[in-house]
Design an enzyme around this catalytic site. Sequence first.
Site, PDB file in Angstrom:
ATOM      1  N   TYR A 183      14.691  30.551   4.465  1.00  0.00           N
ATOM      2  CA  TYR A 183      13.531  31.318   4.954  1.00  0.00           C
ATOM      3  C   TYR A 183      13.575  31.543   6.465  1.00  0.00           C
ATOM      4  O   TYR A 183      14.017  30.659   7.215  1.00  0.00           O
ATOM      5  CB  TYR A 183      12.235  30.560   4.644  1.00  0.00           C
ATOM      6  CG  TYR A 183      11.852  30.512   3.188  1.00  0.00           C
ATOM      7  CD1 TYR A 183      11.649  31.680   2.462  1.00  0.00           C
ATOM      8  CD2 TYR A 183      11.665  29.295   2.555  1.00  0.00           C
ATOM      9  CE1 TYR A 183      11.263  31.624   1.126  1.00  0.00           C
ATOM     10  CE2 TYR A 183      11.287  29.224   1.224  1.00  0.00           C
ATOM     11  CZ  TYR A 183      11.091  30.392   0.514  1.00  0.00           C
ATOM     12  OH  TYR A 183      10.716  30.328  -0.787  1.00  0.00           O
ATOM     13  N   ARG A 235     -10.699   0.111  14.652  1.00  0.00           N
ATOM     14  CA  ARG A 235     -10.615   0.889  13.414  1.00  0.00           C
ATOM     15  C   ARG A 235     -11.696   0.324  12.488  1.00  0.00           C
ATOM     16  O   ARG A 235     -12.787   0.851  12.439  1.00  0.00           O
ATOM     17  CB  ARG A 235      -9.203   0.740  12.837  1.00  0.00           C
ATOM     18  CG  ARG A 235      -8.782   1.796  11.876  1.00  0.00           C
ATOM     19  CD  ARG A 235      -7.277   1.755  11.629  1.00  0.00           C
ATOM     20  NE  ARG A 235      -6.793   0.461  11.136  1.00  0.00           N
ATOM     21  CZ  ARG A 235      -5.534   0.244  10.748  1.00  0.00           C
ATOM     22  NH1 ARG A 235      -4.644   1.232  10.786  1.00  0.00           N
ATOM     23  NH2 ARG A 235      -5.146  -0.935  10.311  1.00  0.00           N
ATOM     24  N   LYS A 246       0.846  -1.209   0.000  1.00  0.00           N
ATOM     25  CA  LYS A 246       0.000   0.000   0.000  1.00  0.00           C
ATOM     26  C   LYS A 246       0.878   1.255   0.000  1.00  0.00           C
ATOM     27  O   LYS A 246       2.085   1.172   0.271  1.00  0.00           O
ATOM     28  CB  LYS A 246      -0.901  -0.014   1.240  1.00  0.00           C
ATOM     29  CG  LYS A 246      -0.135   0.052   2.569  1.00  0.00           C
ATOM     30  CD  LYS A 246      -1.047  -0.172   3.755  1.00  0.00           C
ATOM     31  CE  LYS A 246      -0.255  -0.184   5.041  1.00  0.00           C
ATOM     32  NZ  LYS A 246      -1.081  -0.591   6.196  1.00  0.00           N
ATOM     33  N   MET A 270      10.570  23.956  -0.166  1.00  0.00           N
ATOM     34  CA  MET A 270       9.730  23.023  -0.931  1.00  0.00           C
ATOM     35  C   MET A 270      10.555  22.147  -1.876  1.00  0.00           C
ATOM     36  O   MET A 270      10.313  20.943  -1.995  1.00  0.00           O
ATOM     37  CB  MET A 270       8.671  23.783  -1.738  1.00  0.00           C
ATOM     38  CG  MET A 270       7.690  22.878  -2.459  1.00  0.00           C
ATOM     39  SD  MET A 270       6.480  23.763  -3.442  1.00  0.00           S
ATOM     40  CE  MET A 270       5.247  24.148  -2.222  1.00  0.00           C
TER      41      MET A 270
HETATM   42  C1  LIG Z   1      -0.244  -1.462   6.947  1.00  0.00           C
HETATM   43  C2  LIG Z   1      -0.716  -2.751   7.469  1.00  0.00           C
HETATM   44  C3  LIG Z   1       0.177  -3.816   7.677  1.00  0.00           C
HETATM   45  C4  LIG Z   1       1.683  -3.656   7.574  1.00  0.00           C
HETATM   46  O1  LIG Z   1       2.123  -3.015   8.743  1.00  0.00           O
HETATM   47  P1  LIG Z   1       3.688  -2.889   9.135  1.00  0.00           P
HETATM   48  O2  LIG Z   1       3.631  -2.382  10.538  1.00  0.00           O
HETATM   49  O3  LIG Z   1       4.295  -1.917   8.199  1.00  0.00           O
HETATM   50  O4  LIG Z   1       4.289  -4.237   9.039  1.00  0.00           O
HETATM   51  C5  LIG Z   1      -0.347  -5.044   8.021  1.00  0.00           C
HETATM   52  N1  LIG Z   1      -1.662  -5.216   8.193  1.00  0.00           N
HETATM   53  C6  LIG Z   1      -2.559  -4.206   8.048  1.00  0.00           C
HETATM   54  C7  LIG Z   1      -4.007  -4.469   8.273  1.00  0.00           C
HETATM   55  C8  LIG Z   1      -2.117  -2.938   7.694  1.00  0.00           C
HETATM   56  O5  LIG Z   1      -3.000  -1.944   7.570  1.00  0.00           O
END
Ligand SMILES: *Cc1c(COP(=O)(O)O)cnc(C)c1O
Length: 375
Positions: free
Chosen positions: A269, A136, A40, A318
């Site tokens: 800046y 969540r 992801k 930036m």
């Molecule tokens: C992002 C995620 C992972 C991976 O997490 P890491 O801590 O980077 O290993 C695994 N499972 C779920 C559900 C996630 O959202």
Amino acid sequence: MENIIKDRAWLEINTKNLEHNIEEIKRVIPNKTKIMAIVKANAYGHGMIEIATQLNKIGINDFAVASLSEAIELRENNIKGDILILGYTHFKDIPYVIKYNLIQTVVDYEYANKINNMKLETKVRMHIKINTGMNRIGENYQNTDKIIQIYQMKNIQIEGVFTHLSVSDSNEKSDIEFTKNQINNFYNDIEKIRNAGYTLGKTHIQAGFGILNYPELQCDYVRPGIIMYGNYNLPDTVTKVKLELKPVATLKARITSVKVIQAGESISYGRTFISQKSMKIASVSVGYADGYPRSLSGKGAKVLVNGKYAEVVGRVCMDQIVIDVSDIDNIVEGDIVTLIGKEKEILAENISKKAGTIASELLSRLGTRIERIVI
Ligand SMILES: *Cc1c(COP(=O)(O)O)cnc(C)c1O
């Protein structure tokens, strides 16, 4: 695009190190357990297609992403195997989950019910997320009956069931207890599902820290993210099993200008940095729009140039930063600077700590302007 040298800032992806990290993870998980590679957020900034293509080559055929669009992008780039969408997909988009042969997470009972009541060409492949404390997404572990009802839904094909741990990184006694409760509550549910006569599908619990602190679990999958990319989220991480990780990404940029300033002059800046003495400084073509955090301003962050550390001085802009190269000889425009890499001071975990965040955030925010170069 013209064939210009696209190298103001770039990310080198070391596929040998990726393979090494995969082997390290395999070393500590049970033989029967497979890796579901978390790709992801553009593979934590590393380039999702580059990483997934490489993983396919070394026999990894299970992936997870956060969104439908990420999953479709994988398919459109010929990534083979199963792709689980960990996040929410709007129920109107479920036909795309079918079209691209993806697997959608069951967010909760109501979500599954809504999808079950749709007119669809074929069954939707899904994994049920069970909420054991993260709060969540996921159906609450106490609603075992509802979870079993999802298995009965006609338009849904349940191929797996999983949960997510919220403090598996911690060595605190109370956190370990909390995690063990999460694990037990998950196992109690799956026991009841099995006893009710349903085929569970694949089970999975552990993300990176789950693997490192609870390696004894016997699930079908583990879901490593950041550790696959060779980093811990924070420096000095202590875990039950220790892996020798090698960072996959190296962030580089070019020196664009070298100059000498006098004592009392300011840099960047806000004039937050005033030189105490005559200094040799250099501008570098990377900035916060590339993901080099503005919060590193004034924090003494280091970069590597010609084998020596140089400090970032003044505010991060930036598109540019300025570094102190007073003690480094023979610096010229066009020289290469390493900002994130395998050396101690520039490890993602150390840079991110200075920036007030974790390596996952630092890396996943590396921008679209940065070309990913597979080496
Ligand atoms: C992002 C995620 C992972 C991976 O997490 P890491 O801590 O980077 O290993 C695994 N499972 C779920 C559900 C996630 O959202």
